[in-house]
Design a protein around this motif. Structure first.
Motif, mmCIF file in Angstrom:
data_model
loop_
_atom_site.group_PDB
_atom_site.id
_atom_site.type_symbol
_atom_site.label_atom_id
_atom_site.label_comp_id
_atom_site.label_asym_id
_atom_site.label_seq_id
_atom_site.Cartn_x
_atom_site.Cartn_y
_atom_site.Cartn_z
ATOM 1 N N GLU A 110 0.808 -1.216 0.000
ATOM 2 C CA GLU A 110 0.000 0.000 0.000
ATOM 3 C C GLU A 110 0.846 1.273 0.000
ATOM 4 N N SER A 111 2.056 1.179 0.540
ATOM 5 C CA SER A 111 2.938 2.357 0.587
ATOM 6 C C SER A 111 3.830 2.460 -0.641
ATOM 7 N N GLY A 112 3.674 1.522 -1.590
ATOM 8 C CA GLY A 112 4.476 1.565 -2.802
ATOM 9 C C GLY A 112 5.808 0.859 -2.693
#
Length: 348
Positions: A110-112
């Protein structure tokens, strides 16, 4: 569906009135399933009933038949009328366990950031079709053992639960043995029933051709919800089985073992090893389902005899002489049924 049935101290766990009411519901739903399936499948009345009985009894099914008989299509139709998700594995010698159960892959979180995540395989469905299971290598076949017994998979030390309910319906071709890997006894024993898919009669072939040469297929409807389905599975566990019938089922299983003392003559001559306790469990669970379909509130001898063949035929292991003589296991089971006295005969 009554989620809180009246209970009493009877062995069934249900009051007679509630049990009779639930039997009527089960019969109606079961017949509704058959009617909907037969909108797409021609014939196979007994085969369809046996597959449904195994599924309601929380068991896996091994379908054996030559190619082109509609085994794969039958499983697909079952998933639609039962309202279950459907997964398929086409077995080949190069199929790997990760292709069945899934594997960890690198992806973005989700944070890349790059991270490992588990990509689920086709086993993460309610109904899994394993097509031509005997063409997969033993390594891949063994990957199915945990899924069939534990209804879960373990990958990289992490355990993942499979959706409930979960069933495996596997197919195999009994004619083409080249390039195949016969299932080990431990895996065969995980199957509730082994069912032979018969060749259709002339009239059925005509109707099959009439239906399948059109551009459209019948639109099938789900006959029951998942909650109702699980409720009927739970109902079967409350059908009483008298102790003499349990003893009779146990003696059938023991008679499938050579040198048991009660074994029929063909067993001593042709069988290397007989059925396991799972065979008796399958007999009793299947007999409970056929008992309800007959409208009865307790299992009878006829129910046990009805399910003995599909419950035991894959659990009897022939010896060298049996293989050389090409002995039909069904004939051996038939002689076991003739040789083991029923409770009524023992009492006479």
């Amino acid at each position: 569906m009554n989620s809180n049935p009246q209970k009493d101290p009877t062995p069934s766990g249900y009051s007679p009135e509630v049990l009779e009411s639930r039997i009527g519901e089960f019969q109606n739903r079961f017949q509704g399933l058959i009617d909907e399936i037969q909108r797409a499948i021609v014939g196979y009345d007994q085969l369809i009933s046996d597959v449904l009985v195994a599924i309601f009894s929380q068991g896996h099914v091994l379908l054996e038949g030559v190619p082109g008989l509609g085994k794969t299509y039958l499983v697909n139709v079952l998933s639609r009328v039962l309202g279950l998700t459907f997964g398929r594995v086409q077995c080949t010698p190069d199929l790997m366990p990760a292709d069945v159960v899934g594997t960890h892959i690198v992806g973005d979180d989700e944070s890349g950031r790059r991270a490992f995540r588990f990509e689920k395989g086709p086993v993460f469905h309610h109904l899994l079709l394993v097509d031509e299971i005997n063409r997969a290598t033993p390594k891949t076949q063994s990957a199915l053992l945990e899924t069939m017994q534990e209804r879960a998979v373990t990958v990289g030390g992490e355990r993942f639960e499979l959706p409930a309910p979960f069933f495996v319906l596997a197919t195999q071709n009994p004619l083409e043995m080249e390039g195949t890997y016969p299932l080990p006894e431990a895996q065969l024993d995980r199957f509730f029933f082994k069912l032979h898919v018969p060749f259709p009669a002339a009239a059925e072939m005509v109707e099959i051709t009439r239906r399948t040469t059109k551009f459209t297929e019948p639109e099938l409807q789900a006959v029951m919800t998942g909650e109702e389905f699980i409720g009927f599975q739970e109902l079967l566990t409350h059908v009483p089985v008298a102790d003499p019938l349990l003893k009779y089922a146990a003696e059938l299983v023991l008679a499938s073992h050579p040198q048991d003392g009660k074994a029929a003559t063909p067993v001593d001559r042709f069988v290397s090893y007989g059925a396991s306790p799972r065979g008796m469990q399958a007999i009793i669970r299947g007999a409970r389902a056929y008992c309800l379909l007959a409208g009865r509130t307790a299992v009878s001898i006829d129910d046990i005899k009805r399910v003995a063949m599909p419950s035991l035929r894959h659990r009897l292991i022939l010896n060298f002489e049996g293989e050389a003589e090409q002995v039909n296991v069904d004939d051996v089971i038939g002689q076991i049924l003739d040789s083991v006295p029923t409770p009524a005969k023992e009492a006479a």
